[in-house]
Write a protein that holds these residues in place. Structure first.
Motif, PDB file in Angstrom:
ATOM      1  N   TYR A 156      56.622  50.120  32.102  1.00 27.61           N
ATOM      2  CA  TYR A 156      55.216  49.707  32.085  1.00 27.61           C
ATOM      3  C   TYR A 156      54.313  50.827  31.577  1.00 27.61           C
ATOM      4  O   TYR A 156      53.111  50.781  31.753  1.00 27.61           O
ATOM      5  CB  TYR A 156      54.789  49.296  33.500  1.00 27.61           C
ATOM      6  N   ASN A 157      54.894  51.884  30.977  1.00 32.30           N
ATOM      7  CA  ASN A 157      54.095  53.050  30.575  1.00 32.30           C
ATOM      8  C   ASN A 157      53.066  52.757  29.492  1.00 32.30           C
ATOM      9  O   ASN A 157      51.883  52.939  29.682  1.00 32.30           O
ATOM     10  CB  ASN A 157      55.010  54.172  30.077  1.00 32.30           C
ATOM     11  N   GLN A 158      53.544  52.362  28.294  1.00 29.49           N
ATOM     12  CA  GLN A 158      52.617  52.241  27.162  1.00 29.49           C
ATOM     13  C   GLN A 158      52.058  50.834  27.132  1.00 29.49           C
ATOM     14  O   GLN A 158      52.787  49.908  26.857  1.00 29.49           O
ATOM     15  CB  GLN A 158      53.371  52.454  25.848  1.00 29.49           C
ATOM     16  N   GLN A 159      50.802  50.721  27.443  1.00 27.94           N
ATOM     17  CA  GLN A 159      50.249  49.378  27.419  1.00 27.94           C
ATOM     18  C   GLN A 159      48.877  49.382  26.763  1.00 27.94           C
ATOM     19  O   GLN A 159      48.286  50.419  26.527  1.00 27.94           O
ATOM     20  CB  GLN A 159      50.157  48.797  28.837  1.00 27.94           C
ATOM     21  N   GLY A 160      48.382  48.154  26.500  1.00 28.23           N
ATOM     22  CA  GLY A 160      47.121  48.035  25.765  1.00 28.23           C
ATOM     23  C   GLY A 160      45.903  48.215  26.651  1.00 28.23           C
ATOM     24  O   GLY A 160      45.981  48.693  27.774  1.00 28.23           O
ATOM     25  N   ASP A 161      44.781  47.780  26.128  1.00 19.20           N
ATOM     26  CA  ASP A 161      43.495  47.934  26.787  1.00 19.20           C
ATOM     27  C   ASP A 161      43.453  47.055  28.040  1.00 19.20           C
ATOM     28  O   ASP A 161      43.566  45.831  27.955  1.00 19.20           O
ATOM     29  CB  ASP A 161      42.410  47.497  25.788  1.00 19.20           C
ATOM     30  N   PRO A 162      43.290  47.660  29.230  1.00 22.52           N
ATOM     31  CA  PRO A 162      43.339  46.871  30.467  1.00 22.52           C
ATOM     32  C   PRO A 162      42.258  45.801  30.544  1.00 22.52           C
ATOM     33  O   PRO A 162      42.446  44.767  31.171  1.00 22.52           O
ATOM     34  CB  PRO A 162      43.164  47.916  31.574  1.00 22.52           C
ATOM     35  N   THR A 163      41.125  46.051  29.902  1.00 21.93           N
ATOM     36  CA  THR A 163      40.034  45.075  29.990  1.00 21.93           C
ATOM     37  C   THR A 163      40.345  43.808  29.198  1.00 21.93           C
ATOM     38  O   THR A 163      39.708  42.780  29.381  1.00 21.93           O
ATOM     39  CB  THR A 163      38.726  45.690  29.447  1.00 21.93           C
ATOM     40  N   VAL A 211      52.920  37.621  36.324  1.00 22.61           N
ATOM     41  CA  VAL A 211      53.495  38.684  37.166  1.00 22.61           C
ATOM     42  C   VAL A 211      53.614  39.987  36.391  1.00 22.61           C
ATOM     43  O   VAL A 211      53.213  41.045  36.871  1.00 22.61           O
ATOM     44  CB  VAL A 211      54.878  38.255  37.717  1.00 22.61           C
ATOM     45  N   HIS A 212      54.160  39.927  35.179  1.00 23.51           N
ATOM     46  CA  HIS A 212      54.367  41.166  34.420  1.00 23.51           C
ATOM     47  C   HIS A 212      53.048  41.825  34.015  1.00 23.51           C
ATOM     48  O   HIS A 212      52.928  43.051  34.047  1.00 23.51           O
ATOM     49  CB  HIS A 212      55.235  40.898  33.183  1.00 23.51           C
ATOM     50  N   MET A 213      52.064  41.018  33.654  1.00 27.49           N
ATOM     51  CA  MET A 213      50.769  41.594  33.258  1.00 27.49           C
ATOM     52  C   MET A 213      50.097  42.245  34.470  1.00 27.49           C
ATOM     53  O   MET A 213      49.515  43.330  34.368  1.00 27.49           O
ATOM     54  CB  MET A 213      49.874  40.525  32.617  1.00 27.49           C
ATOM     55  N   TYR A 214      50.218  41.591  35.626  1.00 27.49           N
ATOM     56  CA  TYR A 214      49.642  42.162  36.846  1.00 27.49           C
ATOM     57  C   TYR A 214      50.336  43.486  37.186  1.00 27.49           C
ATOM     58  O   TYR A 214      49.689  44.492  37.494  1.00 27.49           O
ATOM     59  CB  TYR A 214      49.787  41.158  37.991  1.00 27.49           C
ATOM     60  N   LEU A 215      51.669  43.494  37.110  1.00 23.36           N
ATOM     61  CA  LEU A 215      52.412  44.720  37.442  1.00 23.36           C
ATOM     62  C   LEU A 215      52.097  45.849  36.466  1.00 23.36           C
ATOM     63  O   LEU A 215      52.035  47.017  36.858  1.00 23.36           O
ATOM     64  CB  LEU A 215      53.924  44.442  37.454  1.00 23.36           C
ATOM     65  N   GLU A 216      51.890  45.511  35.193  1.00 23.29           N
ATOM     66  CA  GLU A 216      51.520  46.543  34.212  1.00 23.29           C
ATOM     67  C   GLU A 216      50.184  47.172  34.576  1.00 23.29           C
ATOM     68  O   GLU A 216      50.022  48.395  34.536  1.00 23.29           O
ATOM     69  CB  GLU A 216      51.431  45.928  32.808  1.00 23.29           C
ATOM     70  N   LEU A 217      49.231  46.333  34.944  1.00 23.73           N
ATOM     71  CA  LEU A 217      47.905  46.860  35.322  1.00 23.73           C
ATOM     72  C   LEU A 217      48.016  47.754  36.556  1.00 23.73           C
ATOM     73  O   LEU A 217      47.435  48.838  36.600  1.00 23.73           O
ATOM     74  CB  LEU A 217      46.935  45.703  35.591  1.00 23.73           C
ATOM     75  N   VAL A 218      48.778  47.320  37.532  1.00 21.88           N
ATOM     76  CA  VAL A 218      48.921  48.116  38.759  1.00 21.88           C
ATOM     77  C   VAL A 218      49.617  49.431  38.449  1.00 21.88           C
ATOM     78  O   VAL A 218      49.187  50.500  38.887  1.00 21.88           O
ATOM     79  CB  VAL A 218      49.710  47.328  39.835  1.00 21.88           C
ATOM     80  N   GLU A 221      43.421  49.504  39.015  1.00 24.84           N
ATOM     81  CA  GLU A 221      43.495  48.671  40.227  1.00 24.84           C
ATOM     82  C   GLU A 221      42.435  47.582  40.257  1.00 24.84           C
ATOM     83  O   GLU A 221      42.694  46.456  40.668  1.00 24.84           O
ATOM     84  CB  GLU A 221      43.397  49.564  41.472  1.00 24.84           C
ATOM     85  N   ASN A 222      41.232  47.901  39.802  1.00 23.62           N
ATOM     86  CA  ASN A 222      40.170  46.887  39.828  1.00 23.62           C
ATOM     87  C   ASN A 222      40.474  45.748  38.868  1.00 23.62           C
ATOM     88  O   ASN A 222      40.281  44.572  39.185  1.00 23.62           O
ATOM     89  CB  ASN A 222      38.815  47.534  39.493  1.00 23.62           C
ATOM     90  N   GLU A 223      40.933  46.133  37.647  1.00 20.37           N
ATOM     91  CA  GLU A 223      41.283  45.090  36.672  1.00 20.37           C
ATOM     92  C   GLU A 223      42.428  44.216  37.196  1.00 20.37           C
ATOM     93  O   GLU A 223      42.440  43.006  37.020  1.00 20.37           O
ATOM     94  CB  GLU A 223      41.701  45.717  35.328  1.00 20.37           C
ATOM     95  N   ALA A 224      43.404  44.877  37.869  1.00 16.73           N
ATOM     96  CA  ALA A 224      44.549  44.125  38.415  1.00 16.73           C
ATOM     97  C   ALA A 224      44.073  43.125  39.470  1.00 16.73           C
ATOM     98  O   ALA A 224      44.484  41.963  39.480  1.00 16.73           O
ATOM     99  CB  ALA A 224      45.570  45.088  39.027  1.00 16.73           C
ATOM    100  N   LYS A 225      43.171  43.583  40.338  1.00 15.31           N
ATOM    101  CA  LYS A 225      42.678  42.705  41.410  1.00 15.31           C
ATOM    102  C   LYS A 225      41.933  41.519  40.820  1.00 15.31           C
ATOM    103  O   LYS A 225      42.113  40.366  41.218  1.00 15.31           O
ATOM    104  CB  LYS A 225      41.760  43.520  42.322  1.00 15.31           C
ATOM    105  N   SER A 226      41.095  41.820  39.833  1.00 17.51           N
ATOM    106  CA  SER A 226      40.314  40.757  39.188  1.00 17.51           C
ATOM    107  C   SER A 226      41.251  39.761  38.491  1.00 17.51           C
ATOM    108  O   SER A 226      41.078  38.545  38.589  1.00 17.51           O
ATOM    109  CB  SER A 226      39.360  41.403  38.182  1.00 17.51           C
TER     110      SER A 226
END
Length: 800
Positions: free
Chosen positions: A205-212, A245-252, A257-262
């Motif tokens: 889950y290291n390299q990921q895109g823009d969380p927003t 599930v995977h997108m949520y886990l990537e954010l976490v 954390e705020n983006e994941a919760k939202s």
């Protein structure tokens, strides 16, 4: 050489499926993916070694390429295209470098090309001064090898870390190399083990895109799927849950954390109701630290979620993601999902709903293709003496008629071998003793008096209620001849009752036995101590609740499994513990004897089932594959297979001979708690916490029926001796009887259904339900059909 390897910067070329290629900094975790299958080979000169990197192909899990290959990934997820692979000697290494430089130039990767050229000049000087061009142990070859080992191209999306490169200088980590060699068996800080290490799993889950943008990506896909044609919508909707599930886990994991919760709050309500328990666990993972050691998270990351989608729907999805340049979702699809594509009509919502719901999606179609010998073994021929008490007239006519449907007793089978039966000696089975033969004869006599069941002739039900058990009854079993009943209790005791007027007696003490005349006819009577006769015997030995109990077919032994991690074998002659089998590390939820005795199976919280023999203290087979607890175990009537039901919401069938998993059945929406095979060995019935009973055709590997009626966990299932009626007992305090003959007639098991899984389950539960029998307030823990087809049920009264 090692010093040079430490000074050089590592270049990782990572090609995205769309958009201009970019040069990414090296990441622990680039290189091989679960589908990629990259491997590490020793170098030609025993130096640094060569690292393979291959791309994961879209939809087919990728193919391993054990060579140094720079793989270009086409947008359509095509197979890897190796540019060059080094052989022994420097000239070949030079060709490879030239090919890599050319590749970088074509893709406008100027910085990478410059860096590589600077190092290549060093290389050329070394090659020029090394004498013979084919000399493998020259400095040039070593340099080339070291340099090449770090020019890697990886699949789109993150992947698991490389294994260590073993070379002359000990063990060195491939990526993120610090000064000095890494500790043996480690990759950076990631241990290389059989079990996926938490850090290794999470590094994906290291390299990921823009969380927003995650909400926008997911909403965009959701809008696309909801607006697509009806025939594709149902199939593509399967993507929502694993992507969520995977997108949520990537954010976490990346500490947004705020983006994941939202993200969670906005979309968790869209998921299917049968994933609610999993989502509850997921909602508690709100910080990166929570993810380490979390079983649910590890399950999701290490086992690819399987989706079965028609080719048309898959092409539609791929086109949409490429047009939208939606790399984030496409990476997850390629990295974490296994899309099982079939040709033909897309499946309907009803067909999909019948099969989905397990922790890792559906079973791959390949999983249910292998041949299963579901037929019964030929019974030995035993002469049955005619009994004077039998009324001759009725008996002459009735005997063959009544015995014919009986599938699991002597004389009931024709002398011809069943074509679907396994070879008689496929697995070694114990020989029949004289006492077994006598029991078989008794069984056949009982068979002649058996009641023929059907919709017009339902069995009587005798209910054994355990009073004052204070919800402490955790397991029940009844002997095949219905003479003994055993209960396992939460106070760690096992209690055995005689349910016939004959009391339970222990064998006399050794001193008394020496006085007995061993030649007398009634020696078996004489060795029993009348002073010990009682209706109940209590067996002490476990140190935790007893969750499983099983009598041996000859009624000489009783197995019990407990929360203390052991399975115990008790003698029913002396009422003492003979052996404690230790192999499970956690509670053992169930155990069961083979129908032929000698072998038994156990399953527990450690997610594996184990096959044992009574005279071996180590297991003979370990059946590993479930992603959660193994709750229930059952032997096939021919003893060549074992079925296991798990909290991962799947049922697996294992081959006792080689330990392979030969069937995976998905469709239940909750943990599975009961299993039973039909007497002819062709069908399997399973019950779960979702209150449904599912029927499976073992030979074709298909679901063939669904029985709805229970409102709580189905704890027990049993077919009548003729296989005409299926009885189910539940925590809803009812016993229900179902018409098994009607449920299995006119099955659609043509080749098309088998190939694509287009299952059309008839909505006929109410037609198949023959009767519902309520208890006052007693959950039904166990069911048993006597040899004359009377139903015995058992449970503990729970005061309201």
């Amino acid at each position: 050489m090692a010093a040079l390897a430490e000074e050089q910067t590592e270049v990782a070329v990572k090609l995205e499926p769309e958009g201009p290629p970019t040069l990414l900094p090296p990441q622990a975790g680039d290189g091989t993916g679960e589908g990629g299958g990259g491997t590490t080979n020793n170098g030609p000169n025993g130096g640094g070694g060569n690292v393979a990197a291959s791309s994961s192909a879209g939809g087919d899990g990728g193919t391993p390429k054990p060579s140094v290959a720079v793989s270009a990934v086409a947008p359509a997820g095509a197979a890897p295209v190796p540019v060059a692979a080094p052989e022994a000697g420097a000239p070949h290494d030079r060709q490879t470098l030239l090919a890599v430089l050319q590749f970088l130039r074509q893709n406008n990767l100027r910085e990478a090309e410059e860096a590589l050229r600077r190092e290549a000049r060093l290389l050329e000087e070394a090659v020029a001064g090394s004498g013979a061009p084919g000399e493998a142990d020259g400095a040039g070859a070593e340099t080339a090898s070291a340099l090449l080992s770090r020019v890697t191209a990886s699949a789109p999306g993150p992947a698991a870390p490389d294994p260590p490169v073993s070379g002359a200088s000990g063990s060195a980590a491939v990526s993120g190399l610090a000064t000095g060699p890494a500790a043996p068996g480690k990759v950076g800080s990631v241990a290389v083990e059989d079990q996926p290490d938490v850090s290794a799993v999470l590094s994906a889950y290291n390299q990921q895109g823009d969380p927003t943008m995650y909400e926008e990506y997911y909403s965009g896909l959701k809008h696309f799927i909801e607006c697509s044609l009806d025939c594709h919508r149902a199939e593509l909707s399967q993507l929502f849950y694993p992507l969520f599930v995977h997108m949520y886990l990537e954010l976490v994991y990346n500490q947004h954390e705020n983006e994941a919760k939202s993200f969670f709050e906005k979309f968790h309500g869209d998921q299917e109701c049968y994933y609610q328990d999993d989502l509850r666990v997921l909602s508690s993972l709100t910080k990166k630290e929570h993810m380490k050691g979390n079983e649910t998270m590890l399950d999701f990351r290490t086992s690819k979620f399987v989706l079965r989608i028609s080719r048309d729907s898959y092409q539609l999805l791929k086109r949409h993601l490429q047009e939208k340049q939606n790399n984030q979702i496409w990476n997850i699809v390629q990295e974490h999902l296994y899309i099982d594509i079939f040709d033909g009509m897309p499946r309907s919502k009803q067909q999909i709903d019948a099969m989905v719901g397990s922790l890792a999606g559906e079973a791959k179609r390949e999983a249910n293709k292998s041949k299963v010998f579901f037929g019964l073994l030929k019974e030995p021929e035993i002469e049955v003496p005619l009994d004077d008490e039998d009324e001759e007239g009725e008996n002459e006519e009735g005997k063959p008629k009544k015995k014919k449907p009986k599938k699991d007793s002597i004389g009931s089978k024709s002398k011809k071998q069943d074509p679907n039966a396994p070879p008689q000696n496929r697995i070694p089975l114990p020989e029949l003793k004289d006492s077994d033969k006598l029991d078989k004869i008794m069984n056949m006599k009982e068979t002649t008096k058996r009641v023929r069941l059907g919709p017009d002739c339902l069995p009587s039900i005798c209910f054994y209620t355990f009073l004052n058990a204070y919800q402490g009854l955790t397991a029940v079993d009844v002997t095949d001849d219905s003479s003994l009943i055993a209960g396992g209790f939460a106070d760690s005791t096992v209690r055995v009752w005689s349910v016939t007027p004959k009391k339970l007696r222990s064998v006399k003490q050794a001193a008394d036995l020496s006085l007995i005349d061993k030649e007398s006819d009634d020696v078996l009577e004489r060795i029993m101590d009348e002073k010990t006769a009682s209706e109940l015997k209590i067996l002490y030995g476990h140190s935790g609740p007893v969750y499983g109990a099983s009598f041996s077919p000859d009624r000489n032994y009783l197995l019990s499994s407990s929360e203390d991690g052991t399975v115990r074998l008790w003698s029913l002659q002396t009422f003492t513990c003979l052996v404690g089998y230790k192999g499970h590390n956690y509670p053992v939820w169930d155990t069961q004897f083979s129908p032929y005795g000698y072998y038994f199976v156990s399953g527990g919280h450690d997610r594996v089932a184990r096959l044992w023999a009574t005279d071996h203290y180590q297991p003979l087979r370990i059946f590993a594959g479930h992603l959660a607890d193994v709750n229930c175990t059952r032997f096939h009537p021919n003893s060549n297979y074992v079925a296991t039901g798990s909290a991962d919401r799947t049922v697996r069938l294992w081959d006792v001979l080689n330990g392979n998993c030969v069937r995976i059945f998905t469709g239940h929406k909750g943990p599975i708690h009961s299993l039973t095979f039909s007497p002819n060995g062709r069908f399997l019935a399973t019950g779960a916490t979702d209150g449904r009973v599912l029927l499976w055709d073992i030979g074709h590997g298909l679901m063939v029926g669904e029985l709805k009626g229970h409102s709580d966990t189905v704890c027990s299932l049993r077919f009548s001796r003729d296989g005409e009626i299926l009885a189910s007992g539940s925590m809803d305090n009812t016993v229900r009887l179902w018409d098994a003959i009607k449920a299995f007639e006119d099955l659609e098991t043509d080749d098309f259904t088998t190939a694509t899984g287009h299952i059309n389950l008839p909505e006929n539960s109410q037609e198949l339900l023959l009767g519902t029998y309520m208890t006052k307030s007693t959950p039904v823990v166990h069911l048993h059909f006597t040899r004359r087809n009377l139903v015995l049920a058992a449970g503990a009264y729970s005061p309201q």
